[in-house]
Design a protein around this motif. Structure first.
Motif, PDB file in Angstrom:
ATOM      1  N   THR A  52      10.729  -3.178  -5.030  1.00 30.39           N
ATOM      2  CA  THR A  52       9.818  -3.862  -5.949  1.00 30.39           C
ATOM      3  C   THR A  52      10.253  -5.305  -6.148  1.00 30.39           C
ATOM      4  O   THR A  52       9.424  -6.227  -6.206  1.00 30.39           O
TER       5      THR A  52
ATOM      6  N   LEU B 298       6.165  -1.678  -3.870  1.00 29.97           N
ATOM      7  CA  LEU B 298       5.896  -1.958  -5.271  1.00 29.97           C
ATOM      8  C   LEU B 298       5.685  -0.644  -6.006  1.00 29.97           C
ATOM      9  O   LEU B 298       4.759   0.110  -5.707  1.00 29.97           O
ATOM     10  N   ASP B 299       6.534  -0.375  -6.979  1.00 29.49           N
ATOM     11  CA  ASP B 299       6.442   0.850  -7.768  1.00 29.49           C
ATOM     12  C   ASP B 299       5.445   0.626  -8.899  1.00 29.49           C
ATOM     13  O   ASP B 299       5.671  -0.188  -9.788  1.00 29.49           O
ATOM     14  N   THR B 300       4.310   1.341  -8.852  1.00 31.64           N
ATOM     15  CA  THR B 300       3.265   1.131  -9.859  1.00 31.64           C
ATOM     16  C   THR B 300       3.736   1.485 -11.265  1.00 31.64           C
ATOM     17  O   THR B 300       3.147   1.045 -12.247  1.00 31.64           O
TER      18      THR B 300
ATOM     19  N   TRP C 144       6.174   0.298 -12.662  1.00 32.74           N
ATOM     20  CA  TRP C 144       6.742  -0.924 -13.252  1.00 32.74           C
ATOM     21  C   TRP C 144       5.685  -1.992 -13.511  1.00 32.74           C
ATOM     22  O   TRP C 144       6.023  -3.102 -13.928  1.00 32.74           O
TER      23      TRP C 144
ATOM     24  N   THR D 251       6.501  -8.114 -13.978  1.00 32.45           N
ATOM     25  CA  THR D 251       5.449  -7.975 -12.975  1.00 32.45           C
ATOM     26  C   THR D 251       4.109  -8.512 -13.469  1.00 32.45           C
ATOM     27  O   THR D 251       3.088  -8.330 -12.805  1.00 32.45           O
TER      28      THR D 251
END
Length: 209
Positions: free
Chosen positions: A111, A180-182, A184, A190
């Motif tokens: 991320t 990309l970790d949703t 976060w 972000t």
């Protein structure tokens, strides 16, 4: 005799070319072929040139993200939820993932890479998306997030034929593909990327309305 079209291109080194067309007779005309000349307004030519400029910006953004390694879940397993504070990396440790958390958390490595790549070009790409949002509809409202007038069919056509719609889809898909970790996306770090993706989603919606 049916006329045959021959073309010559001039204006070398210019942003666009002027086409000189001439007609000459053809001994064996084809009944399947037809040609229609239409006048082109200066405003339409300028729209195409502006669209080409935005297209180049989007292409550079895509290429930047495509160069990142694909997401490896095992790579980020140890970094997710890591509470070690790194004083030399304030952006990683300034905020907690959730306000209810007592500790500070580092973003997952993948991320973090996506954010670094995206934010590096965010200003020019966001400006390009905003410009298209203001062009794709006809409205007095100048806020790209609320502007919702009738579509400009010519601009919609350009977005499709210049494959900018595909660029927009890639700009949403690539960050997720690259890690990309949703989970976060509500983290303050972000915010810039989240707002940009909201603009892209809105432009996709307006391009097909």
């Amino acid at each position: 005799k049916s006329p045959e079209l021959s073309m010559g291109f001039g204006g070398a080194g210019q942003e666009h070319h002027v086409v000189e067309a001439s007609l000459r007779g053809q001994a064996n005309p084809s009944e399947r072929d037809a040609l229609r000349f239409l006048s082109v307004r200066d405003v339409d030519v300028n729209a195409v040139l502006e669209m080409r400029h935005v297209k180049r910006i989007f292409t550079q953004y895509r290429e930047c993200l495509e160069q990142l390694p694909d997401f490896d879940p095992e790579e980020d397993q140890d970094s997710t939820g890591n509470s070690d504070i790194d004083a030399e990396s304030p952006r990683r440790t300034t905020f907690a993932r959730d306000e209810s958390y007592d500790a500070f958390f580092s973003l997952p490595e993948a991320t973090e890479r996506v954010l670094d790549a995206a934010i590096n070009k965010s200003n020019s790409v966001t400006a390009g998306v905003t410009k298209l949002l203001l062009q794709v509809t006809v409205d007095e409202d100048t806020d790209p997030l609320t502007r919702d007038g009738p579509p400009d069919v010519f601009v919609q056509k350009l977005l499709r034929e210049m494959m900018i719609v595909q660029d927009l889809v890639a700009m949403v898909e690539l960050p997720l593909k690259k890690g990309l970790d949703t989970g976060w996306l509500m983290d303050p770090r972000t915010t810039q990327l989240r707002e940009f993706m909201s603009l892209v989603f809105r432009l996709l919606k307006q391009s097909v309305k």
